[in-house]
Design a protein around this motif. Structure first.
Motif, PDB file in Angstrom:
ATOM      1  N   UNK A  18      34.757  44.977  28.226  1.00  0.00           N
ATOM      2  CA  UNK A  18      33.838  43.891  28.570  1.00  0.00           C
ATOM      3  C   UNK A  18      34.061  42.679  27.675  1.00  0.00           C
ATOM      4  N   UNK A  19      34.337  42.934  26.376  1.00  0.00           N
ATOM      5  CA  UNK A  19      34.513  41.825  25.439  1.00  0.00           C
ATOM      6  C   UNK A  19      35.708  40.960  25.819  1.00  0.00           C
ATOM      7  N   UNK A  20      36.794  41.584  26.271  1.00  0.00           N
ATOM      8  CA  UNK A  20      38.005  40.822  26.589  1.00  0.00           C
ATOM      9  C   UNK A  20      37.782  39.841  27.734  1.00  0.00           C
ATOM     10  N   UNK A  21      37.243  40.268  28.883  1.00  0.00           N
ATOM     11  CA  UNK A  21      37.030  39.289  29.957  1.00  0.00           C
ATOM     12  C   UNK A  21      35.995  38.225  29.614  1.00  0.00           C
ATOM     13  N   UNK A  22      34.954  38.591  28.881  1.00  0.00           N
ATOM     14  CA  UNK A  22      33.942  37.601  28.512  1.00  0.00           C
ATOM     15  C   UNK A  22      34.552  36.526  27.622  1.00  0.00           C
ATOM     16  N   UNK A  23      35.353  36.957  26.658  1.00  0.00           N
ATOM     17  CA  UNK A  23      36.015  35.994  25.767  1.00  0.00           C
ATOM     18  C   UNK A  23      37.011  35.138  26.532  1.00  0.00           C
ATOM     19  N   UNK A  24      37.812  35.779  27.392  1.00  0.00           N
ATOM     20  CA  UNK A  24      38.824  35.040  28.154  1.00  0.00           C
ATOM     21  C   UNK A  24      38.181  33.990  29.054  1.00  0.00           C
ATOM     22  N   UNK A  25      37.074  34.345  29.698  1.00  0.00           N
ATOM     23  CA  UNK A  25      36.399  33.391  30.573  1.00  0.00           C
ATOM     24  C   UNK A  25      35.848  32.197  29.812  1.00  0.00           C
ATOM     25  N   UNK A  26      35.243  32.467  28.653  1.00  0.00           N
ATOM     26  CA  UNK A  26      34.698  31.373  27.848  1.00  0.00           C
ATOM     27  C   UNK A  26      35.803  30.452  27.353  1.00  0.00           C
ATOM     28  N   UNK A  27      36.915  31.057  26.897  1.00  0.00           N
ATOM     29  CA  UNK A  27      38.049  30.253  26.424  1.00  0.00           C
ATOM     30  C   UNK A  27      38.613  29.410  27.561  1.00  0.00           C
ATOM     31  N   UNK A  28      38.735  30.002  28.750  1.00  0.00           N
ATOM     32  CA  UNK A  28      39.270  29.269  29.901  1.00  0.00           C
ATOM     33  C   UNK A  28      38.403  28.052  30.223  1.00  0.00           C
ATOM     34  N   UNK A  29      37.085  28.225  30.182  1.00  0.00           N
ATOM     35  CA  UNK A  29      36.186  27.111  30.476  1.00  0.00           C
ATOM     36  C   UNK A  29      36.305  26.009  29.431  1.00  0.00           C
TER      37      UNK A  29
END
Length: 396
Positions: A18-29
């Motif tokens: 869960x941590x990986x996609x949440x971090x990736x999404x925030x970084x992408x934004x």
């Protein structure tokens, strides 16, 4: 396709799933927003928006993207990322004011959104876009971007003390951490603005604003903005976005994606938004390995990106106030550096085929000229010129 089968089997109890996609999404934004918001603001201002209207447009785009990603991610359990059309915003910069002013530009944005919806509903319309030779479409985009990408060069000569820190930051990060080169240069640019502007940045301007404009329609705006904006958005964002997702193992629900982004464009247009589309660059962050090893569990990255864009919308008033107080050349230089990668990719594709090279160069030159004929900007005439030369130029 609602679910993507997993090809790997990580420990389901691991917190990283869960941590990986949440971090990736925030970084992408954050990367997507910081890499291009100055281009969007410049584009909206160029076609007649006031500072408040441009801020409203930027906020509307953020919220439209957030809502669209929420819908698509929850419905399809897929990490589909949306973005604004950065090439489209660059197109607006070179287009400039049109007959009917800002309301007519808003009307053109509405028509662009309707065309995107129709593309999803009517396959033939998508075929017409695909029939535009790729070298010409890329050459048109390159011509639109070229004047913007010259800004750091001219500004560096005119104001070296202000522009050099921005350029040097971009160069250093391009070597050490390419993903952050553009965001870091924009942070430095904003720092330069704050130091130079000082108390000229009014505190009252830092709150988010909503500016509703009733769209109107004029033929020059429809031909000079709506059609080129539609072509650029489809050719430079939606089609590459689908290709990126396919390369990562996902099949994009084409009709629904066009419907969601087209409707998002139509609804955001009265508030100043120019175009919402599938992400191409940040799609690789949201749907790639950075979002987790299991493809079927990467979809929360889209939810995280949506939440981040909603938060970023609250800060639009602040960044717009800072940009509005910028000395000449600072914001333009940051925007030019942000578009260098897109220019390089566009030139590479435009000039790759020997047989298409001359028509592509003609298209590029006309687009970069900034001419306006019958109230219609250079992007439209660039395609006309490129197609005309392509008809007469020998292809063997």
């Amino acid at each position: 396709m609602r679910n993507v089968p997993s090809t790997e089997h990580p420990d389901p109890t691991s917190s990283t799933h869960l941590a990986a996609p949440v971090t990736a999404g925030a970084v992408a934004a954050v990367v997507g927003f910081s890499s291009a918001f100055v281009v969007v603001l410049a584009g909206l201002r160029a076609v007649g928006a006031t500072a408040d209207q441009a801020a409203s447009g930027l906020a509307a785009l953020c919220l439209a993207q957030a809502l669209g990603m929420l819908w698509l991610a929850l419905r399809h359990r897929m990490p589909l990322a949306l973005a604004w059309s950065t090439p489209g915003a660059a197109l607006l910069v070179t287009t400039g004011p049109v007959d009917g002013g800002w309301p007519a530009a808003g009307g053109a944005f509405v028509v662009t959104g309707l065309l995107v919806v129709l593309t999803g509903l009517v396959p033939r319309l998508g075929d017409l876009v695909a029939a535009i030779p790729v070298p010409l479409a890329r050459a048109m985009l390159a011509g639109v971007l070229l004047p913007l990408c010259l800004e750091p060069v001219t500004a560096l000569v005119d104001a070296p003390l202000r522009i050099a820190p921005i350029v040097v930051t971009w160069l250093v990060l391009l070597r050490l951490a390419p993903r952050w080169a553009v965001p870091a240069s924009l942070v430095v640019a904003l720092g330069v603005v704050i130091v130079a502007a000082g108390d000229r940045i009014a505190v009252g301007e830092l709150t988010p604003s909503v500016a509703l404009t009733t769209p109107s329609w004029s033929v020059p705006a429809l031909v000079g903005i709506a059609l080129p904006l539609y072509v650029v958005t489809m050719a430079s964002q939606n089609v590459p976005g689908v290709a990126v997702m396919r390369g990562l193992g996902y099949r994009v629900p084409w009709r629904e994606s066009m419907g969601v982004t087209g409707i998002g464009t139509v609804l955001s247009a009265p508030f100043g938004g120019h175009a919402v589309n599938l992400a191409a660059i940040t799609a690789a962050l949201v749907a790639g390995p950075d979002a987790g090893p299991d493809r079927a569990r990467r979809w929360p990255a889209a939810l995280s990106a949506a939440a981040a864009y909603a938060v970023l919308a609250l800060g639009v008033g602040a960044v717009t106030a800072v940009v509005a107080a910028a000395p000449e050349g600072v914001v333009q230089s940051a925007a030019g550096l942000a578009l260098m990668g897109t220019l390089a990719a566009s030139l590479g594709e435009a000039l790759r085929d020997d047989h298409e090279r001359v028509p592509a160069v003609v298209c590029l030159v006309v687009a970069a000229s900034g001419i306006s004929v019958l109230g219609v900007g250079s992007a439209f005439w660039a395609l006309v010129a490129g197609l005309a030369v392509r008809l007469v130029h020998p292809r063997t």
